[in-house]
Design an enzyme around this catalytic site. Structure first.
Site, PDB file in Angstrom:
ATOM      1  N   HIS A 266       8.423  15.711   6.897  1.00 37.84           N
ATOM      2  CA  HIS A 266       7.626  16.056   8.091  1.00 37.84           C
ATOM      3  C   HIS A 266       6.685  17.187   7.683  1.00 37.84           C
ATOM      4  O   HIS A 266       5.854  17.029   6.797  1.00 37.84           O
ATOM      5  CB  HIS A 266       8.615  16.438   9.205  1.00 37.84           C
ATOM      6  CG  HIS A 266       8.049  16.577  10.576  1.00 37.84           C
ATOM      7  ND1 HIS A 266       6.759  16.244  10.905  1.00 37.84           N
ATOM      8  CD2 HIS A 266       8.617  17.027  11.744  1.00 37.84           C
ATOM      9  CE1 HIS A 266       6.561  16.474  12.203  1.00 37.84           C
ATOM     10  NE2 HIS A 266       7.675  16.960  12.735  1.00 37.84           N
ATOM     11  N   HIS A 307       2.439   7.776   6.392  1.00 38.74           N
ATOM     12  CA  HIS A 307       2.703   8.335   7.714  1.00 38.74           C
ATOM     13  C   HIS A 307       3.442   7.287   8.528  1.00 38.74           C
ATOM     14  O   HIS A 307       3.148   6.098   8.428  1.00 38.74           O
ATOM     15  CB  HIS A 307       1.381   8.701   8.415  1.00 38.74           C
ATOM     16  CG  HIS A 307       1.590   9.600   9.585  1.00 38.74           C
ATOM     17  ND1 HIS A 307       1.930   9.132  10.816  1.00 38.74           N
ATOM     18  CD2 HIS A 307       1.536  10.946   9.683  1.00 38.74           C
ATOM     19  CE1 HIS A 307       2.075  10.157  11.641  1.00 38.74           C
ATOM     20  NE2 HIS A 307       1.846  11.271  10.979  1.00 38.74           N
ATOM     21  N   ASP A 365      -1.624  16.582   5.612  1.00 39.56           N
ATOM     22  CA  ASP A 365      -0.955  17.636   4.845  1.00 39.56           C
ATOM     23  C   ASP A 365      -1.387  17.666   3.390  1.00 39.56           C
ATOM     24  O   ASP A 365      -1.295  18.691   2.730  1.00 39.56           O
ATOM     25  CB  ASP A 365       0.564  17.475   4.943  1.00 39.56           C
ATOM     26  CG  ASP A 365       1.038  17.860   6.321  1.00 39.56           C
ATOM     27  OD1 ASP A 365       0.350  18.678   6.949  1.00 39.56           O
ATOM     28  OD2 ASP A 365       2.060  17.334   6.778  1.00 39.56           O
TER      29      ASP A 365
HETATM   30  N1  ACO Z   1       5.175   7.374  -1.942  1.00 40.83           N
HETATM   31  C1  ACO Z   1       5.593   6.165  -2.394  1.00 40.83           C
HETATM   32  N2  ACO Z   1       5.976   5.143  -1.589  1.00 40.83           N
HETATM   33  C2  ACO Z   1       5.945   5.366  -0.268  1.00 40.83           C
HETATM   34  C3  ACO Z   1       5.529   6.592   0.285  1.00 40.83           C
HETATM   35  C4  ACO Z   1       5.132   7.611  -0.603  1.00 40.83           C
HETATM   36  N3  ACO Z   1       4.708   8.799  -0.145  1.00 40.83           N
HETATM   37  N4  ACO Z   1       5.594   6.536   1.641  1.00 40.83           N
HETATM   38  C5  ACO Z   1       6.051   5.314   1.941  1.00 40.83           C
HETATM   39  N5  ACO Z   1       6.250   4.597   0.790  1.00 40.83           N
HETATM   40  C6  ACO Z   1       6.658   3.189   0.694  1.00 40.83           C
HETATM   41  C7  ACO Z   1       8.135   2.990   0.991  1.00 40.83           C
HETATM   42  O1  ACO Z   1       8.925   3.089  -0.187  1.00 40.83           O
HETATM   43  C8  ACO Z   1       8.150   1.597   1.582  1.00 40.83           C
HETATM   44  O2  ACO Z   1       8.000   0.672   0.507  1.00 40.83           O
HETATM   45  P1  ACO Z   1       8.697  -0.790   0.613  1.00 40.83           P
HETATM   46  O3  ACO Z   1       8.075  -1.442   1.806  1.00 40.83           O
HETATM   47  O4  ACO Z   1       8.368  -1.447  -0.699  1.00 40.83           O
HETATM   48  O5  ACO Z   1      10.177  -0.537   0.790  1.00 40.83           O
HETATM   49  C9  ACO Z   1       6.848   1.539   2.388  1.00 40.83           C
HETATM   50  O6  ACO Z   1       5.967   2.470   1.728  1.00 40.83           O
HETATM   51  C10 ACO Z   1       6.998   1.924   3.850  1.00 40.83           C
HETATM   52  O7  ACO Z   1       7.549   3.237   3.899  1.00 40.83           O
HETATM   53  P2  ACO Z   1       8.632   3.741   4.939  1.00 40.83           P
HETATM   54  O8  ACO Z   1       9.554   4.700   4.255  1.00 40.83           O
HETATM   55  O9  ACO Z   1       9.245   2.584   5.666  1.00 40.83           O
HETATM   56  O10 ACO Z   1       7.728   4.518   5.959  1.00 40.83           O
HETATM   57  P3  ACO Z   1       8.237   5.563   7.012  1.00 40.83           P
HETATM   58  O11 ACO Z   1       7.396   5.348   8.200  1.00 40.83           O
HETATM   59  O12 ACO Z   1       9.713   5.500   7.208  1.00 40.83           O
HETATM   60  O13 ACO Z   1       7.931   6.949   6.288  1.00 40.83           O
HETATM   61  C11 ACO Z   1       6.909   8.982   5.682  1.00 40.83           C
HETATM   62  C12 ACO Z   1       6.825   7.738   6.577  1.00 40.83           C
HETATM   63  C13 ACO Z   1       8.274   9.689   5.870  1.00 40.83           C
HETATM   64  C14 ACO Z   1       5.804   9.953   6.107  1.00 40.83           C
HETATM   65  C15 ACO Z   1       6.728   8.552   4.204  1.00 40.83           C
HETATM   66  O14 ACO Z   1       5.480   7.926   4.049  1.00 40.83           O
HETATM   67  C16 ACO Z   1       6.854   9.739   3.226  1.00 40.83           C
HETATM   68  O15 ACO Z   1       7.970  10.082   2.850  1.00 40.83           O
HETATM   69  N6  ACO Z   1       5.706  10.317   2.797  1.00 40.83           N
HETATM   70  C17 ACO Z   1       5.730  11.484   1.927  1.00 40.83           C
HETATM   71  C18 ACO Z   1       6.026  12.728   2.733  1.00 40.83           C
HETATM   72  C19 ACO Z   1       4.848  13.138   3.597  1.00 40.83           C
HETATM   73  O16 ACO Z   1       3.732  13.240   3.139  1.00 40.83           O
HETATM   74  N7  ACO Z   1       5.154  13.429   4.870  1.00 40.83           N
HETATM   75  C20 ACO Z   1       4.148  13.935   5.807  1.00 40.83           C
HETATM   76  C21 ACO Z   1       4.088  13.102   7.002  1.00 40.83           C
HETATM   77  S1  ACO Z   1       2.720  13.611   7.982  1.00 40.83           S
HETATM   78  C22 ACO Z   1       3.270  14.890   8.949  1.00 40.83           C
HETATM   79  O17 ACO Z   1       4.428  15.173   9.121  1.00 40.83           O
HETATM   80  C23 ACO Z   1       2.176  15.653   9.558  1.00 40.83           C
END
Ligand code: ACO
Length: 431
Positions: A266, A307, A365
């Site tokens: 987050h 996101h 971010d």
């Molecule tokens: N790097 C690599 N792969 C990723 C990333 C990433 N940053 N984010 C998502 N994926 C992949 C997942 O592994 C998944 O792959 P799959 O379909 O082959 O299994 C797919 O993309 C979908 O991802 P989910 O985890 O289902 O997406 P979710 O909605 O649960 O997660 C989140 C969103 C937590 C923001 C995620 O993208 C993440 O961890 N990002 C990095 C942390 C980040 O930047 N957070 C800031 C959020 S913005 C904020 O709070 C203002």
């Protein structure tokens, strides 16, 4: 025509269950499942992927189209024309202030920026090397021990007083968390400065030297605050609502929001982005890290990408990207190796099939971390600044919940998967 009813049929029910479908002013319709419980069935939705936890009139996001509106106003217009206090007023009151209201609100907030002097001692109880977020959680929580004269959450006047106190004092708390950490004396707020400049003053000034905020950086900082002010029912906002739903006081509720925001999935992502860039270290190692991000056996994720709601460019990221280039130009940092690395990573990820097909764009971010780094703000303060900005949204959402006649204590159900009933076993018979 829009559907007004949904029907659920179970094998074990004689009659199908009809549920009302509710429509908002924008966004998806929702099936009102409140009556399901009395039919002996609950719904299962870990992570609230498809569940609206409340009705709200504050913020609207269309993740597919990449839209963000506060009280109906597009974020691009607010970021272009408003200052942070105007946006905070909008979130809290539902309308943009007129000139008189804006003056009054600004005066009220700048009149409450000092902390109760005894709060200094709370800071001094922490280790010097404590993370600013740990200090903020503690100090904001402890405000309930100082400002308990207006904590009746069902009294609108009390809610307004607490909201003003939180919005006014949170920059002082965030800046002092850093000052304490760095061993410098606390700088008292300077009420002649605007909200963003005052925070920069409390962060960067010392009693020995005059500090005049650079106007390009102050404008960029104001944008960071505006872009992070509210974002619908995200993890920390839902936490504030859930904690507050029991009637908990506003300071305890906001402290819980700060705790939730701290997580790297987050608000902690801006700090994690810079740590990741430091770990990558050089443009030549980007491929290695991109490979790791795609590897499902590796827990590494590209921080600052993806996101939960946006499956398109986050509109805040687009604005912050522009601000990022303005700040790098102003400071002559375009050729700094760290920033070159960030820009190269952005380019590669935006072209890579893995990220493109999953719609994983750089989020706000990613850019805000780079901007804050360029401004000389230490990594550990990034999430604290996010918390400072989001306080505006948290208090607006907390107040809305407390004023909502439909609000109930939050009490999710579960799908129990543990042991069914079994008989107690005396210790000597246990294997
Ligand atoms: N790097 C690599 N792969 C990723 C990333 C990433 N940053 N984010 C998502 N994926 C992949 C997942 O592994 C998944 O792959 P799959 O379909 O082959 O299994 C797919 O993309 C979908 O991802 P989910 O985890 O289902 O997406 P979710 O909605 O649960 O997660 C989140 C969103 C937590 C923001 C995620 O993208 C993440 O961890 N990002 C990095 C942390 C980040 O930047 N957070 C800031 C959020 S913005 C904020 O709070 C203002």
């Amino acid at each position: 025509m829009k559907p007004t009813k949904a029907t659920i049929t179970f094998d074990n029910t004689l009659k199908p269950i009809e549920l009302p479908v509710l429509s908002g002013t924008a966004g998806n319709d929702v099936i009102d499942i409140r009556a399901l419980g009395k039919h002996g069935v609950f719904t299962y939705d870990p992570g609230f992927m498809s569940t609206a936890s409340c009705g709200s009139q504050i913020t609207f996001i269309d993740g597919e189209k990449g839209l963000l509106y506060h009280r109906g106003y597009p974020i691009e217009q607010l970021a272009e024309h408003c200052d942070f206090l105007e946006v905070s007023y909008l979130l809290m009151h539902g309308e943009l202030p007129n000139a008189t209201e804006k003056n009054e609100f600004t005066k009220t907030i700048s009149g409450h920026t000092m902390l109760h002097d005894q709060l200094n001692n709370i800071f001094r109880g922490f280790r010097r090397d404590a993370h600013p977020m740990a200090v903020m959680i503690g100090v904001v929580g402890s405000m309930s021990a100082f400002y308990f004269d207006a904590m009746d959450v069902y009294n609108p006047q009390h809610r307004a007083i607490s909201a003003h106190r939180l919005l006014a004092k949170i920059p002082t708390i965030a800046a002092w968390s850093y000052k304490y950490n760095s061993g410098q004396p606390f700088m008292y707020p300077k009420n002649s400065l605007n909200y963003a400049e005052n925070f920069m003053h409390m962060m960067f000034a010392t009693p020995c030297e005059e500090y005049t905020p650079n106007p390009v950086l102050a404008k960029a900082f104001e944008k960071i605050l505006i872009l992070h002010a509210d974002h619908e029912q995200n993890a920390s906002t839902s936490t504030v609502r859930l904690v507050g739903s029991s009637g908990a006081n506003p300071f305890a509720s906001i402290a819980a929001g700060i705790a939730s925001l701290w997580g790297p999935a987050h608000g902690g992502a801006n700090e994690a982005t810079l740590q990741m860039l430091e770990e990558i270290g050089d443009v030549s190692r980007i491929d290695e890290f991109i490979k790791r991000a795609k590897d499902k056996t590796d827990t590494f994720r590209l921080m600052g990408f993806g996101h939960r709601v946006y499956r398109n460019m986050d509109p805040r990221a687009a604005i912050m990207r522009k601000t990022c280039h303005e700040v790098l130009n102003e400071l002559g940092l375009q050729d700094d190796p760290m920033f070159k690395l960030a820009m190269e990573l952005e380019k590669i990820a935006l072209e890579d099939e893995y990220f493109v097909s999953r719609k994983l764009y750089p989020n706000v971010d990613f850019y805000s971390g780079i901007v804050m780094r360029a401004m000389g703000i230490p990594n550990s303060m990034f999430t604290a600044i996010f918390a400072l900005a989001r306080t505006a949204g948290w208090i607006a959402q907390w107040s809305e919940m407390n004023a909502d006649p439909e609000h109930k204590i939050g009490r999710p159900r579960q799908l129990y998967t543990g042991e069914a009933r079994r008989e107690f076993m005396p210790i000597e018979r246990r294997t």
